[in-house]
Write a protein that holds these residues in place. Structure first.
Motif, short mmCIF file in Angstrom:
data_model
loop_
_atom_site.label_atom_id
_atom_site.label_comp_id
_atom_site.label_asym_id
_atom_site.label_seq_id
_atom_site.Cartn_x
_atom_site.Cartn_y
_atom_site.Cartn_z
N ARG A 1 1.02 -1.15 -0.09
CA ARG A 1 -0.04 -0.13 0.03
C ARG A 1 0.90 1.28 -0.05
O ARG A 1 1.94 1.20 0.31
CB ARG A 1 -0.80 0.09 1.27
N ASP A 2 0.12 2.06 -0.40
CA ASP A 2 0.98 3.59 -0.52
C ASP A 2 1.42 3.93 0.97
O ASP A 2 2.77 4.37 0.96
CB ASP A 2 0.25 4.71 -1.19
N ASP A 3 0.60 3.91 2.01
CA ASP A 3 1.15 4.06 3.16
C ASP A 3 2.29 3.18 3.66
O ASP A 3 3.02 3.90 4.66
CB ASP A 3 -0.07 4.07 4.22
N ARG B 1 7.04 9.55 -7.57
CA ARG B 1 6.44 10.59 -6.86
C ARG B 1 6.04 9.89 -5.43
O ARG B 1 5.91 10.77 -4.41
CB ARG B 1 5.07 10.90 -7.28
N LEU B 2 5.45 8.84 -5.35
CA LEU B 2 5.37 8.35 -4.25
C LEU B 2 6.60 8.15 -3.05
O LEU B 2 6.21 8.16 -1.83
CB LEU B 2 4.65 6.76 -4.24
N ARG C 1 5.38 4.90 2.64
CA ARG C 1 5.57 6.10 3.27
C ARG C 1 6.07 5.99 4.76
O ARG C 1 7.06 6.42 5.24
CB ARG C 1 4.49 6.99 3.54
N GLY D 1 4.81 7.21 -11.19
CA GLY D 1 3.97 7.05 -10.04
C GLY D 1 4.74 6.76 -8.70
O GLY D 1 4.42 7.10 -7.54
N LYS D 2 5.56 5.62 -9.00
CA LYS D 2 6.34 5.18 -7.88
C LYS D 2 7.43 6.47 -7.44
O LYS D 2 7.63 6.53 -6.30
CB LYS D 2 7.07 4.04 -8.33
#
Length: 326
Positions: A215-217, A301-302, A220, A298-299
């Motif tokens: 997941r994106d989170d 930026r993430l 992060r 996309g990756k």
């Protein structure tokens, strides 16, 4: 731009708390897509070739292409050998001019992993090449089902990680905190406390393998706790496959539900053919490049590496493939 070592690129990522994507390259389409994405996002990037991918293309064939693309790029590029287990391959790829290698002794007994890693580091230091190693073991296989294979059984031990880094002098350490290579069937759960504890003990940039499908989170949170290099292959592979299926009007691929059949308009304007109809493999090549480029952007930026090329100025270019006088 001069080729960059992994140590140089990750030093800035560590200092400014972002992640740099390491994207595996299998062909020209992937190579072009990754470089274009990095340049458009003004991001440092790591071009990677995995030892296990030689069944698709020989490293003797792909290495010169990767190096040429990296030298001609307008952003910092590391050219990295991923999951190297064969000593002769690691030495050969350093001789070709790769600026970073990973020695993967994660399945070896601990002391054997230490000994072999020390030998790779000793040679790499002479050549100005960075070294990544792995402690604990990230299981599974890239690009195929099975990503959920009991990752907890091979977690990286915090105290052992500190000992390993002190004895080997590696520039980056891949850690096992709950990820696995391949396509996850169940949602992975990362041991973030373990990750933070490892970072606190070792101090060097940490590497996350098995990043595809998180997941994106998750990304992060991992970056906030010390991850600076993130390996991605399965996600770009699936992005390419979904685009091909959309063009051919098929289904049955992870994530393909709802993909609109190819109409020609989903190729990126200005980069690829316009108003095209499917005429042959060449159209698939262009579509794959577009799909991989979108996924990589996309990756980037993430991971927070977009716009980071204004960091420390790169050092003067070393001469890749040149053995120094001893």
């Amino acid at each position: 731009m001069p080729l960059m070592s992994l140590k140089e690129v990750l030093a800035d990522a560590d200092r400014r708390h972002y992640g740099v994507g390491a994207f595996n390259v299998l062909n020209i389409e992937m190579l072009n897509a990754i470089i274009r994405a990095a340049e458009e996002e003004q991001a440092p990037v790591i071009l990677a070739f995995a030892e296990g991918h030689q069944k698709y293309i020989a490293m003797e064939t792909i290495a010169p292409l990767m190096l040429k693309a990296a030298r001609e790029a307008t952003v910092p590029v590391v050219v990295h050998y991923d999951h190297g287990r064969q000593f002769e391959n690691i030495i050969k790829i350093m001789h070709y001019g790769f600026t970073s290698v990973m020695f993967d002794g994660s399945t070896l007994p601990y002391e054997e992993n230490v000994r072999r890693t020390q030998e790779v580091v000793r040679i790499a230091r002479i050549l100005g090449v960075s070294v990544e190693a792995e402690l604990g073991h990230v299981g599974g296989a890239e690009g195929v089902p099975g990503g959920e294979d009991d990752p907890q059984a091979c977690y990286t031990d915090v105290n052992q990680a500190a000992d390993f880094v002190a004895r080997t002098g590696v520039d980056a350490l891949a850690v096992a905190i709950g990820t696995a290579h391949g396509v996850y069937r169940t949602r992975p759960k990362l041991d973030l406390e373990r990750l933070a504890a490892i970072k606190n003990r070792v101090g060097i940039p940490l590497v996350l393998h098995g990043g595809s499908g998180l997941r994106d989170d998750d990304f992060r949170q991992a970056i906030a706790r010390g991850i600076n290099k993130i390996n991605i292959f399965t996600d770009i592979s699936l992005a390419a496959t979904r685009r091909i299926i959309a063009m051919l009007g098929d289904k049955d691929i992870p994530g393909s539900a709802g993909v609109v059949p190819y109409q020609g308009s989903d190729l990126l304007e200005g980069d690829f053919i316009q108003n095209a109809s499917l005429t042959g493999y060449q159209d698939l090549m262009l579509a794959v490049t577009a799909a991989v480029k979108e996924e990589v952007k996309g990756k980037i930026r993430l991971f927070g590496s977009n716009g980071k090329v204004a960091g420390p100025a790169p050092p003067h270019a070393r001469q890749p493939g040149r053995w120094p006088s001893l």
